[in-house]
Design a protein around this motif. Sequence first.
Motif, PDB file in Angstrom:
ATOM      1  N   GLN A 127      56.110  50.850  41.797  1.00 51.46           N
ATOM      2  CA  GLN A 127      54.815  51.527  41.829  1.00 51.46           C
ATOM      3  C   GLN A 127      53.685  50.574  41.421  1.00 51.46           C
ATOM      4  O   GLN A 127      52.570  50.639  41.975  1.00 51.46           O
ATOM      5  N   ARG A 128      53.956  49.684  40.484  1.00 51.70           N
ATOM      6  CA  ARG A 128      52.944  48.691  40.117  1.00 51.70           C
ATOM      7  C   ARG A 128      52.593  47.804  41.307  1.00 51.70           C
ATOM      8  O   ARG A 128      51.423  47.499  41.552  1.00 51.70           O
ATOM      9  N   GLU A 129      53.608  47.401  42.055  1.00 49.33           N
ATOM     10  CA  GLU A 129      53.364  46.554  43.229  1.00 49.33           C
ATOM     11  C   GLU A 129      52.561  47.319  44.275  1.00 49.33           C
ATOM     12  O   GLU A 129      51.672  46.760  44.921  1.00 49.33           O
ATOM     13  N   ALA A 130      52.848  48.601  44.444  1.00 48.69           N
ATOM     14  CA  ALA A 130      52.109  49.424  45.407  1.00 48.69           C
ATOM     15  C   ALA A 130      50.639  49.539  44.998  1.00 48.69           C
ATOM     16  O   ALA A 130      49.733  49.432  45.838  1.00 48.69           O
ATOM     17  N   ALA A 131      50.388  49.743  43.702  1.00 53.50           N
ATOM     18  CA  ALA A 131      49.008  49.864  43.228  1.00 53.50           C
ATOM     19  C   ALA A 131      48.248  48.554  43.422  1.00 53.50           C
ATOM     20  O   ALA A 131      47.080  48.557  43.830  1.00 53.50           O
ATOM     21  N   LEU A 132      48.917  47.442  43.151  1.00 47.55           N
ATOM     22  CA  LEU A 132      48.273  46.137  43.347  1.00 47.55           C
ATOM     23  C   LEU A 132      47.950  45.920  44.818  1.00 47.55           C
ATOM     24  O   LEU A 132      46.866  45.431  45.165  1.00 47.55           O
ATOM     25  N   CYS A 134      47.287  48.182  46.962  1.00 44.67           N
ATOM     26  CA  CYS A 134      46.164  49.062  47.306  1.00 44.67           C
ATOM     27  C   CYS A 134      44.822  48.410  47.000  1.00 44.67           C
ATOM     28  O   CYS A 134      43.894  48.476  47.814  1.00 44.67           O
ATOM     29  N   ILE A 135      44.694  47.780  45.822  1.00 45.01           N
ATOM     30  CA  ILE A 135      43.388  47.218  45.476  1.00 45.01           C
ATOM     31  C   ILE A 135      43.084  45.968  46.302  1.00 45.01           C
ATOM     32  O   ILE A 135      41.931  45.531  46.349  1.00 45.01           O
ATOM     33  N   GLU A 136      44.079  45.419  46.957  1.00 47.25           N
ATOM     34  CA  GLU A 136      43.850  44.249  47.805  1.00 47.25           C
ATOM     35  C   GLU A 136      43.329  44.615  49.190  1.00 47.25           C
ATOM     36  O   GLU A 136      42.915  43.734  49.945  1.00 47.25           O
ATOM     37  N   GLN A 137      43.348  45.897  49.520  1.00 45.05           N
ATOM     38  CA  GLN A 137      42.923  46.319  50.855  1.00 45.05           C
ATOM     39  C   GLN A 137      41.396  46.387  50.939  1.00 45.05           C
ATOM     40  O   GLN A 137      40.747  46.982  50.070  1.00 45.05           O
ATOM     41  N   PRO A 138      40.798  45.795  51.969  1.00 45.55           N
ATOM     42  CA  PRO A 138      39.331  45.763  52.070  1.00 45.55           C
ATOM     43  C   PRO A 138      38.677  47.143  52.072  1.00 45.55           C
ATOM     44  O   PRO A 138      37.520  47.276  51.674  1.00 45.55           O
ATOM     45  N   ASP A 171      47.093  35.011  40.385  1.00 47.71           N
ATOM     46  CA  ASP A 171      46.398  34.546  41.589  1.00 47.71           C
ATOM     47  C   ASP A 171      45.886  35.722  42.415  1.00 47.71           C
ATOM     48  O   ASP A 171      44.768  35.687  42.954  1.00 47.71           O
ATOM     49  N   ARG A 172      46.686  36.770  42.510  1.00 42.74           N
ATOM     50  CA  ARG A 172      46.275  37.927  43.303  1.00 42.74           C
ATOM     51  C   ARG A 172      45.119  38.665  42.630  1.00 42.74           C
ATOM     52  O   ARG A 172      44.183  39.116  43.296  1.00 42.74           O
ATOM     53  N   LEU A 173      45.172  38.770  41.315  1.00 42.34           N
ATOM     54  CA  LEU A 173      44.098  39.453  40.594  1.00 42.34           C
ATOM     55  C   LEU A 173      42.784  38.667  40.695  1.00 42.34           C
ATOM     56  O   LEU A 173      41.714  39.246  40.889  1.00 42.34           O
ATOM     57  N   ARG A 174      42.888  37.353  40.582  1.00 40.45           N
ATOM     58  CA  ARG A 174      41.676  36.542  40.700  1.00 40.45           C
ATOM     59  C   ARG A 174      41.090  36.673  42.107  1.00 40.45           C
ATOM     60  O   ARG A 174      39.858  36.739  42.271  1.00 40.45           O
ATOM     61  N   GLY A 183      31.286  40.624  47.877  1.00 41.92           N
ATOM     62  CA  GLY A 183      30.847  41.807  48.612  1.00 41.92           C
ATOM     63  C   GLY A 183      31.829  42.290  49.649  1.00 41.92           C
ATOM     64  O   GLY A 183      31.442  42.945  50.619  1.00 41.92           O
ATOM     65  N   LYS A 184      33.116  42.006  49.460  1.00 42.52           N
ATOM     66  CA  LYS A 184      34.122  42.375  50.458  1.00 42.52           C
ATOM     67  C   LYS A 184      34.701  43.764  50.245  1.00 42.52           C
ATOM     68  O   LYS A 184      35.621  44.171  50.955  1.00 42.52           O
ATOM     69  N   TYR A 185      34.184  44.489  49.252  1.00 42.64           N
ATOM     70  CA  TYR A 185      34.593  45.879  49.025  1.00 42.64           C
ATOM     71  C   TYR A 185      33.334  46.752  49.086  1.00 42.64           C
ATOM     72  O   TYR A 185      32.808  47.174  48.046  1.00 42.64           O
ATOM     73  N   PRO A 186      32.836  47.038  50.266  1.00 44.99           N
ATOM     74  CA  PRO A 186      31.564  47.767  50.369  1.00 44.99           C
ATOM     75  C   PRO A 186      31.689  49.271  50.124  1.00 44.99           C
ATOM     76  O   PRO A 186      30.684  49.936  49.858  1.00 44.99           O
ATOM     77  N   GLN A 187      32.905  49.816  50.217  1.00 45.35           N
ATOM     78  CA  GLN A 187      33.037  51.271  50.164  1.00 45.35           C
ATOM     79  C   GLN A 187      32.923  51.790  48.736  1.00 45.35           C
ATOM     80  O   GLN A 187      33.622  51.319  47.836  1.00 45.35           O
ATOM     81  N   ALA A 188      32.046  52.766  48.541  1.00 44.42           N
ATOM     82  CA  ALA A 188      31.877  53.391  47.230  1.00 44.42           C
ATOM     83  C   ALA A 188      31.590  54.868  47.446  1.00 44.42           C
ATOM     84  O   ALA A 188      30.460  55.325  47.312  1.00 44.42           O
ATOM     85  N   GLU A 189      32.626  55.613  47.789  1.00 42.79           N
ATOM     86  CA  GLU A 189      32.489  57.047  48.051  1.00 42.79           C
ATOM     87  C   GLU A 189      33.008  57.895  46.899  1.00 42.79           C
ATOM     88  O   GLU A 189      32.462  58.948  46.588  1.00 42.79           O
ATOM     89  N   ILE A 190      34.081  57.452  46.274  1.00 47.51           N
ATOM     90  CA  ILE A 190      34.848  58.294  45.360  1.00 47.51           C
ATOM     91  C   ILE A 190      34.271  58.246  43.947  1.00 47.51           C
ATOM     92  O   ILE A 190      33.871  57.191  43.457  1.00 47.51           O
ATOM     93  N   ALA A 191      34.259  59.397  43.291  1.00 46.66           N
ATOM     94  CA  ALA A 191      33.770  59.492  41.921  1.00 46.66           C
ATOM     95  C   ALA A 191      34.907  59.271  40.935  1.00 46.66           C
ATOM     96  O   ALA A 191      36.072  59.560  41.226  1.00 46.66           O
ATOM     97  N   LEU A 192      34.547  58.752  39.769  1.00 47.27           N
ATOM     98  CA  LEU A 192      35.470  58.758  38.639  1.00 47.27           C
ATOM     99  C   LEU A 192      35.133  59.959  37.757  1.00 47.27           C
ATOM    100  O   LEU A 192      34.022  60.478  37.789  1.00 47.27           O
ATOM    101  N   SER A 193      36.089  60.381  36.984  1.00 46.95           N
ATOM    102  CA  SER A 193      35.874  61.519  36.088  1.00 46.95           C
ATOM    103  C   SER A 193      36.270  61.120  34.663  1.00 46.95           C
ATOM    104  O   SER A 193      37.448  60.873  34.401  1.00 46.95           O
ATOM    105  N   PRO A 194      35.286  61.017  33.763  1.00 47.98           N
ATOM    106  CA  PRO A 194      33.854  61.201  33.996  1.00 47.98           C
ATOM    107  C   PRO A 194      33.275  60.029  34.799  1.00 47.98           C
ATOM    108  O   PRO A 194      33.919  58.986  34.925  1.00 47.98           O
ATOM    109  N   ARG A 195      32.090  60.218  35.296  1.00 47.23           N
ATOM    110  CA  ARG A 195      31.499  59.221  36.194  1.00 47.23           C
ATOM    111  C   ARG A 195      31.312  57.874  35.518  1.00 47.23           C
ATOM    112  O   ARG A 195      31.298  56.833  36.156  1.00 47.23           O
TER     113      ARG A 195
END
Length: 266
Positions: A127-132, A134-138, A171-174, A183-195
């Motif tokens: 699951q850790r590998e899956a989460a990592l 995910c964050i690598e996807q543009p 290396d992957r985190l960096r 600026g390669k992650y332009p999408q910002a739709e989802i809210a955090l709770s709390p914001r």
Amino acid sequence: MNDVLTRVMRSWGYTWAGDLPPDLVCELDVLDRLLRAPPQEAGALAQHFVRPDLMLDLRDGVNEIAARRAIHDRNRNALETTQRLWTEQTNGASPSGLLPALQAMGVPDPDLWHRVILEHDKADSNQREAALWCIEQPACDRASIARYMADLVTSGRLVRAAQCGDIALLDRLRAVIEAVNDGKYPQAEIALSPRDAVAGEDQQFSMALAQLADLTGEARWPAPVGLFTDYPGRAPYPRDNWCLCSGALIAEPRAQDYFPDVPRAP
């Protein structure tokens, strides 16, 4: 964009660009460039028109429609792909884990990735590998990345990776941090709770980067710029029909979870 240009031509009494006189060809070309230009160029192009303000309003409206259509198409593709995976699974196909299931989709589903990032079992290496991944996807949402990066520090995982000599992970985190700053992650739709869940994490992250540099003996990483802020956005769409442990679908996908305006079944 093409629809707008076609309507403009028709308002001039033409149905084919080849029939336009030279002056209207030039005007249509400037309009096309205006609609596609980045904000810093659009203002200058708008000055070629009698009402620059109206042209900029038109550009904003066209871009908003295009953005909504892109989101609609993305969600439709995610729904159709998940329906296909559900059909394959009900016909006997067995998932081989969360990461292979995510990769098998082949289309973005930022809401599913958001759930994986926030809810994955950090004691489970798969699951850790899956989460990592995910964050690598543009197309990953910035709120998801911010939550992941903040958790890296609070959980101590970033420092432990350096202590254990896990160079591949570092290396992957960096690379993700550099992508954020580029600026390669332009999408910002989802809210955090709390914001403001990650607002103000800059100092803690900076301290972790300093510790990381001491442990590795390498130059200090750049800090992620503008990542730890408020995320108002919209609530994440439900993806509770996925089992994060096995990567299996435990229920058929629901259209209303991809298109919230669709009425829910009674």
